[in-house]
Design a protein around this motif. Structure first.
Motif, PDB file in Angstrom:
ATOM      1  N   ALA A  94      14.656   6.622   2.014  1.00 16.97           N
ATOM      2  CA  ALA A  94      13.701   7.541   2.647  1.00 16.97           C
ATOM      3  C   ALA A  94      14.412   8.416   3.676  1.00 16.97           C
ATOM      4  CB  ALA A  94      12.573   6.749   3.293  1.00 16.97           C
ATOM      5  N   ARG A  95      15.326   7.810   4.424  1.00 20.11           N
ATOM      6  CA  ARG A  95      16.070   8.580   5.441  1.00 20.11           C
ATOM      7  C   ARG A  95      16.962   9.627   4.769  1.00 20.11           C
ATOM      8  NH1 ARG A  95      18.640   4.364   8.098  1.00 20.11           N
ATOM      9  NH2 ARG A  95      16.558   3.831   8.812  1.00 20.11           N
ATOM     10  N   ALA A  96      17.668   9.205   3.730  1.00 16.14           N
ATOM     11  CA  ALA A  96      18.586  10.133   3.056  1.00 16.14           C
ATOM     12  C   ALA A  96      17.817  11.242   2.337  1.00 16.14           C
ATOM     13  CB  ALA A  96      19.448   9.353   2.053  1.00 16.14           C
ATOM     14  N   LEU A  97      16.693  10.902   1.696  1.00 16.08           N
ATOM     15  CA  LEU A  97      15.923  11.924   0.976  1.00 16.08           C
ATOM     16  C   LEU A  97      15.331  12.946   1.931  1.00 16.08           C
ATOM     17  CD1 LEU A  97      14.585  13.068  -1.569  1.00 16.08           C
ATOM     18  CD2 LEU A  97      12.711  11.436  -1.241  1.00 16.08           C
ATOM     19  N   THR A  98      14.747  12.483   3.023  1.00 14.97           N
ATOM     20  CA  THR A  98      14.110  13.422   3.943  1.00 14.97           C
ATOM     21  C   THR A  98      15.133  14.227   4.742  1.00 14.97           C
ATOM     22  OG1 THR A  98      13.824  11.600   5.527  1.00 14.97           O
ATOM     23  CG2 THR A  98      11.942  12.153   4.125  1.00 14.97           C
ATOM     24  N   GLU A  99      16.370  13.757   4.786  1.00 17.65           N
ATOM     25  CA  GLU A  99      17.435  14.611   5.354  1.00 17.65           C
ATOM     26  C   GLU A  99      17.688  15.799   4.443  1.00 17.65           C
ATOM     27  OE1 GLU A  99      20.004  11.139   7.714  1.00 17.65           O
ATOM     28  OE2 GLU A  99      20.889  12.208   5.998  1.00 17.65           O
ATOM     29  N   GLN A 100      17.604  15.581   3.133  1.00 16.25           N
ATOM     30  CA  GLN A 100      17.871  16.673   2.188  1.00 16.25           C
ATOM     31  C   GLN A 100      16.632  17.539   1.960  1.00 16.25           C
ATOM     32  OE1 GLN A 100      21.526  15.326   2.335  1.00 16.25           O
ATOM     33  NE2 GLN A 100      20.900  17.249   1.443  1.00 16.25           N
ATOM     34  N   LEU A 101      15.459  16.917   1.940  1.00 16.91           N
ATOM     35  CA  LEU A 101      14.199  17.658   1.750  1.00 16.91           C
ATOM     36  C   LEU A 101      13.230  17.228   2.858  1.00 16.91           C
ATOM     37  CD1 LEU A 101      13.690  17.508  -2.137  1.00 16.91           C
ATOM     38  CD2 LEU A 101      14.158  19.551  -0.779  1.00 16.91           C
ATOM     39  N   TYR A 119       0.850  -1.182   0.000  1.00 24.70           N
ATOM     40  CA  TYR A 119       0.000   0.000   0.000  1.00 24.70           C
ATOM     41  C   TYR A 119       0.893   1.241   0.000  1.00 24.70           C
ATOM     42  CZ  TYR A 119      -3.519  -3.381   1.432  1.00 24.70           C
ATOM     43  OH  TYR A 119      -4.345  -4.478   1.472  1.00 24.70           O
ATOM     44  N   PRO A 120       0.399   2.365  -0.535  1.00 25.08           N
ATOM     45  CA  PRO A 120       1.203   3.600  -0.488  1.00 25.08           C
ATOM     46  C   PRO A 120       1.633   3.895   0.953  1.00 25.08           C
ATOM     47  CG  PRO A 120      -0.708   3.898  -1.901  1.00 25.08           C
ATOM     48  CD  PRO A 120      -0.886   2.569  -1.240  1.00 25.08           C
ATOM     49  N   THR A 121       2.912   4.161   1.119  1.00 17.30           N
ATOM     50  CA  THR A 121       3.478   4.291   2.471  1.00 17.30           C
ATOM     51  C   THR A 121       4.324   5.552   2.568  1.00 17.30           C
ATOM     52  OG1 THR A 121       3.595   1.870   2.559  1.00 17.30           O
ATOM     53  CG2 THR A 121       4.823   3.076   4.239  1.00 17.30           C
ATOM     54  N   GLU A 122       4.141   6.304   3.661  1.00 15.69           N
ATOM     55  CA  GLU A 122       4.849   7.569   3.811  1.00 15.69           C
ATOM     56  C   GLU A 122       6.357   7.356   3.989  1.00 15.69           C
ATOM     57  OE1 GLU A 122       3.242  10.046   6.829  1.00 15.69           O
ATOM     58  OE2 GLU A 122       1.401  10.469   5.702  1.00 15.69           O
ATOM     59  N   LEU A 123       7.113   8.263   3.405  1.00 13.67           N
ATOM     60  CA  LEU A 123       8.576   8.197   3.519  1.00 13.67           C
ATOM     61  C   LEU A 123       9.015   8.240   4.979  1.00 13.67           C
ATOM     62  CD1 LEU A 123       9.405  10.615   0.573  1.00 13.67           C
ATOM     63  CD2 LEU A 123      10.261   8.272   0.747  1.00 13.67           C
ATOM     64  N   SER A 124       8.341   9.037   5.802  1.00 17.65           N
ATOM     65  CA  SER A 124       8.753   9.155   7.208  1.00 17.65           C
ATOM     66  C   SER A 124       8.624   7.819   7.930  1.00 17.65           C
ATOM     67  CB  SER A 124       7.919  10.219   7.915  1.00 17.65           C
ATOM     68  OG  SER A 124       6.536   9.898   7.827  1.00 17.65           O
ATOM     69  N   LEU A 125       7.591   7.041   7.586  1.00 13.15           N
ATOM     70  CA  LEU A 125       7.425   5.732   8.224  1.00 13.15           C
ATOM     71  C   LEU A 125       8.515   4.777   7.732  1.00 13.15           C
ATOM     72  CD1 LEU A 125       5.815   3.794  10.001  1.00 13.15           C
ATOM     73  CD2 LEU A 125       4.356   3.298   8.023  1.00 13.15           C
ATOM     74  N   SER A 157       9.586  13.782 -11.932  1.00 11.58           N
ATOM     75  CA  SER A 157       9.224  13.423 -13.310  1.00 11.58           C
ATOM     76  C   SER A 157       8.213  14.419 -13.868  1.00 11.58           C
ATOM     77  CB  SER A 157       8.631  12.010 -13.341  1.00 11.58           C
ATOM     78  OG  SER A 157       7.314  12.020 -12.817  1.00 11.58           O
ATOM     79  N   MET A 158       7.982  14.329 -15.161  1.00  8.75           N
ATOM     80  CA  MET A 158       6.984  15.194 -15.792  1.00  8.75           C
ATOM     81  C   MET A 158       5.582  14.882 -15.275  1.00  8.75           C
ATOM     82  SD  MET A 158       8.437  17.346 -17.954  1.00  8.75           S
ATOM     83  CE  MET A 158       7.507  17.713 -19.446  1.00  8.75           C
ATOM     84  N   ARG A 159       5.392  13.700 -14.666  1.00 12.88           N
ATOM     85  CA  ARG A 159       4.102  13.357 -14.070  1.00 12.88           C
ATOM     86  C   ARG A 159       4.005  13.845 -12.635  1.00 12.88           C
ATOM     87  NH1 ARG A 159       2.006   7.460 -15.464  1.00 12.88           N
ATOM     88  NH2 ARG A 159       2.911   7.033 -13.421  1.00 12.88           N
ATOM     89  N   GLY A 160       5.089  14.407 -12.099  1.00  4.36           N
ATOM     90  CA  GLY A 160       5.087  14.958 -10.754  1.00  4.36           C
ATOM     91  C   GLY A 160       5.650  14.049  -9.685  1.00  4.36           C
ATOM     92  N   GLU A 161       5.949  12.782 -10.029  1.00  2.00           N
ATOM     93  CA  GLU A 161       6.467  11.853  -9.032  1.00  2.00           C
ATOM     94  C   GLU A 161       7.907  12.218  -8.656  1.00  2.00           C
ATOM     95  OE1 GLU A 161       6.237   9.528 -12.254  1.00  2.00           O
ATOM     96  OE2 GLU A 161       4.664   8.133 -11.611  1.00  2.00           O
ATOM     97  N   ILE A 162       8.280  11.931  -7.413  1.00  2.00           N
ATOM     98  CA  ILE A 162       9.694  11.957  -7.051  1.00  2.00           C
ATOM     99  C   ILE A 162      10.246  10.580  -7.386  1.00  2.00           C
ATOM    100  CG2 ILE A 162      11.388  12.239  -5.209  1.00  2.00           C
ATOM    101  CD1 ILE A 162       9.858  14.784  -5.980  1.00  2.00           C
ATOM    102  N   GLY A 166       8.523  14.242   4.072  1.00  2.00           N
ATOM    103  CA  GLY A 166       8.259  13.087   4.945  1.00  2.00           C
ATOM    104  C   GLY A 166       6.859  12.515   4.799  1.00  2.00           C
ATOM    105  N   HIS A 167       5.893  13.361   4.484  1.00  2.00           N
ATOM    106  CA  HIS A 167       4.507  12.895   4.385  1.00  2.00           C
ATOM    107  C   HIS A 167       4.190  12.274   3.026  1.00  2.00           C
ATOM    108  CE1 HIS A 167       4.495  16.657   2.203  1.00  2.00           C
ATOM    109  NE2 HIS A 167       3.337  16.327   1.670  1.00  2.00           N
ATOM    110  N   VAL A 168       5.106  12.392   2.076  1.00  2.00           N
ATOM    111  CA  VAL A 168       4.851  11.901   0.718  1.00  2.00           C
ATOM    112  C   VAL A 168       4.903  10.368   0.710  1.00  2.00           C
ATOM    113  CG1 VAL A 168       5.724  11.875  -1.649  1.00  2.00           C
ATOM    114  CG2 VAL A 168       5.747  13.999  -0.327  1.00  2.00           C
ATOM    115  N   LYS A 169       4.006   9.771  -0.055  1.00  2.00           N
ATOM    116  CA  LYS A 169       3.895   8.309  -0.049  1.00  2.00           C
ATOM    117  C   LYS A 169       4.629   7.664  -1.225  1.00  2.00           C
ATOM    118  CE  LYS A 169      -0.509   8.369   2.391  1.00  2.00           C
ATOM    119  NZ  LYS A 169      -1.976   8.157   2.299  1.00  2.00           N
ATOM    120  N   VAL A 170       5.304   6.584  -0.927  1.00  2.00           N
ATOM    121  CA  VAL A 170       5.950   5.772  -1.964  1.00  2.00           C
ATOM    122  C   VAL A 170       4.891   4.873  -2.587  1.00  2.00           C
ATOM    123  CG1 VAL A 170       7.655   3.969  -2.407  1.00  2.00           C
ATOM    124  CG2 VAL A 170       8.176   5.818  -0.796  1.00  2.00           C
TER     125      VAL A 170
END
Length: 495
Positions: free
Chosen positions: A398-405, A76-82, A367-372, A409-413
Motif C-alpha cells: 500500500a505504501r509503495a503503490l500510493t507513492e507511485q499513484l 472488511y474492505p480497507t483503504e490503502l492509506s490506512l 483488471s478487465m473488471r476494474g480492480e487494481i 489512497g482512498h481505494v479499498k483492498v
C-alpha cells in the motif's frame, strides 16, 4: 431461466451455479472461480451459505464435501492509506500469515474409483504448464495421457498470479518464448473456445537506481534485436502513458505496448476442457505418493487412488516439484518462495499498462473488471511452502503503490492472497531429461513466469517428445547445467 441472485455483489444467479455444476465445477472453490461468487465487496459473507445450500440441493457434492472456500483478509474492505500507515520492521523477515492454507485437501473431495492403471504419459501437476503440455500432445496425436493434480484446478500458482504477460526479458530465449506465447494467447478463444480476456496495454518498467536503469537500457536493445518494440521513455512520455504516475527518483523507464494481462482462471480451464475433449484424463484431488523405479526408469507413478504404469513422466508441479522429485530420489535446486498479491475494489478504467518498479519488485495493473491487482516481492522472504497472507505485505504494498499513484489512497483492498514462486539459482527453468532417470522429464523452475511461458514451452516440448527432434531448449536448460556450472541467468525477474 431463473434470475434469482445468490451473490448480489457479482450478479451471480441460481442458474449460474447450476451451469457451473453442469460444467463439472462441483466443489465450492471451483464454483467460486467459475462464477465469481464471493469475490465482490462482501467476500462471500452473504452468499457462501446460499451457494453451499444450493450445491447440496443439486447433489453436486457429498454433504461432507461441501466445505467453505478459503477466507481472505482483510476482514472488511480497507483503504490503502490506512494499510500504508501500519509500521513495518524492514530489518526482520516476514513470519507466518493467515489463513494457514494446508497442503492437503479434504479426502471427501477425492474422486471415487481408481486412476487408470496404464498411460503412456503421466503429467504430475495440473497447472497451466502441465495442462498446456497435455493439450499440445493431443494436437500431435498423443492422447494416452493422465494429468494428476493434488487439488482443484487453479489451486496452485497458475490460479494465484496477477495475469501479466510480457516480452520484456533479459535473455533471447525468454524473449522468443514470450513472443510466441502472447501470439498463441491472442488466438486462444478461436483455438480453445474460451475468452482469456487478453488486454495488451503494455508493461511499463521503472528503474530508480543506476544499475537497474542500465539493465533496462541493455535489455531494451536486446528486445529490439528480436523484433519487440520496447523503447526507453522520457519521464514526460511516461506520464503520458500513465497519467498521475509519480516518477520521483526514476532514472529510466522502458515500455513495450505489446505486453499485457490476461485472466488466469479461464486460461487453465481452456486447456483442461480441450484435454478432456481429446480423451485425456485430468484427475483432480489426486496426490502422488511415490514412484516405482527400475533400471534407470520410472515404471509406475503411485497415487492415493492407485498406481499408473507409464512410459514417460513429466514433472510440472511448480513450487512442489522438489518435493515430488524427492519421491523418485531426485534432488532439484528449486526453492519455493511465497509471493503475496492483492486486489482492490473495482474502479473505472484508467490504467493502461502493467507498471513495475523493478528495484523494489512492485507491480500493479488494472483488471478487465476494474480492480487494481498487484504484488511486491520481499527480499527477506524465507524459502518454504507458505501461502499465508500478512499485514506486513499489504502495508508495504500500500505504501509503495500510493507513492507511485497518490490518488489511490482512498481505494479499498478487498482481498489478499499468496502463491509460491518456483525459484532456481539462475532464475531460468529446468527442462528436459533427468540424469539417471531418462524418462522423468522436467518442466519446472520458472520463477513465477511459467504462466506466461506455458503456451510456447508446451508447444515445443510436445514437439520434442513426440518426434524426438533435437531442441536446444531441452539441453541448454537441462538439470545438468547446475552441476556443470553452465548457468543461464535471467535478470528481468519482478520481485
Amino acid at each position: 431461466m431463473s434470475k434469482a441472485l445468490v451473490c448480489s455483489c457479482e450478479d451471480v444467479t441460481v442458474e449460474d451455479i447450476r451451469h457451473a455444476v453442469a460444467k463439472g465445477f462441483r466443489d465450492v472453490e471451483s464454483v467460486k472461480r467459475f462464477t465469481g461468487f464471493g469475490t465482490g465487496v462482501c467476500q462471500g459473507k452473504s452468499c457462501l451459505s446460499a451457494v453451499a445450500a444450493l450445491l447440496a440441493r443439486e447433489k453436486a457434492q457429498k454433504p461432507e464435501g461441501i466445505v467453505p472456500f478459503t477466507p481472505r483478509p482483510p476482514l472488511y474492505p480497507t483503504e490503502l492509506s490506512l494499510l500504508a500507515s501500519f509500521p513495518v520492521d524492514e530489518s526482520k523477515p516476514p513470519v507466518g500469515g493467515v489463513p494457514q492454507e494446508l497442503d492437503t485437501f479434504p479426502a471427501t473431495l477425492r474422486p471415487e474409483g481408481a486412476v487408470p492403471t496404464r498411460a503412456r504419459v503421466v503429467i504430475v501437476g495440473g497447472g497451466v504448464l502441465g495442462l498446456a503440455l497435455a493439450y499440445n500432445l493431443s494436437l500431435r496425436g498423443e492422447t494416452d495421457v493422465v494429468v494428476l493434480e493434488r487439488g482443484y484446478l487453479c489451486a496452485g500458482a497458475s490460479g494465484r498470479n496477477g495475469g501479466g504477460v510480457r516480452m520484456q526479458w533479459g535473455t533471447a530465449a525468454n524473449i522468443e518464448l514470450a513472443k510466441r506465447s502472447i501470439e498463441l494467447m491472442g488466438r486462444f478463444a478461436r483455438d480453445l473456445g474460451i475468452n482469456v480476456w487478453l488486454r495488451q496495454g503494455g508493461y511499463l518498467f521503472m528503474a530508480k537506481t543506476k544499475p537497474v536503469a542500465e539493465r533496462l537500457e541493455r535489455n531494451a536493445a536486446l528486445h529490439n534485436k528480436h523484433g519487440v518494440p520496447t523503447r526507453m521513455l522520457t519521464l514526460d512520455e511516461a506520464r503520458d502513458v500513465v497519467p498521475g504516475l509519480s516518477l520521483e527518483g526514476a532514472q529510466a523507464v522502458s515500455y513495450n505496448p505489446e505486453d499485457g494481462v490476461i485472466f488466469p482462471w479461464p486460461f487453465l480451464w481452456g486447456y483442461a476442457n480441450a484435454c478432456r475433449k481429446a480423451g485425456i484424463k485430468v484427475e483432480t484431488y489426486t496426490r502422488v505418493t511415490g514412484f516405482e523405479l527400475s533400471d534407470g526408469l520410472v515404471r509406475k507413478v503411485k497415487t492415493d487412488r492407485g498406481d499408473i504404469s507409464c512410459d514417460t513422466v513429466v514433472l510440472a508441479s511448480g513450487a512442489w516439484s522438489p518435493e515430488v522429485a524427492r519421491l523418485a530420489g531426485v534432488s532439484l535446486p528449486n526453492e519455493p518462495h511465497r509471493h503475496e498479491i492483492l486486489s482492490t475494489e473495482p474502479l473505472k478504467p484508467f490504467l493502461g499498462p502493467l507498471v513495475s518498479v523493478l528495484d523494489s519488485g512492485l507491480y500493479f495493473s488494472q483488471s478487465m473488471r476494474g480492480e487494481i491487482v498487484g504484488g511486491m516481492g520481499d527480499p527477506l522472504e524465507p524459502a518454504g511452502l507458505n501461502m499465508g497472507s500478512t499485514l506486513r505485505f499489504v502495508s508495504r504494498f500500500a505504501r509503495a503503490l500510493t507513492e507511485q499513484l497518490p490518488n489511490l489512497g482512498h481505494v479499498k483492498v478487498l482481498r489478499q492472497w499468496a502463491g509460491c514462486y518456483d525459484v532456481t539459482p539462475d532464475n531460468s527453468p529446468i527442462l528436459g531429461r533427468t540424469p539417471g532417470l531418462e524418462n522423468l522429464l522436467q518442466l519446472s523452475g520458472f520463477v513465477g513466469h511459467g504462466f506466461m511461458m506455458a503456451p510456447a514451452v508446451a508447444e515445443r516440448m510436445a514437439q520434442w517428445m513426440t518426434t524426438g527432434a533435437s531442441d536446444e531448449l531441452f539441453t541448454r536448460f537441462n538439470l545438468r547445467r547446475f552441476q556443470e556450472g553452465k548457468l543461464e541467468r535471467e535478470d528481468m525477474i519482478i520481485g
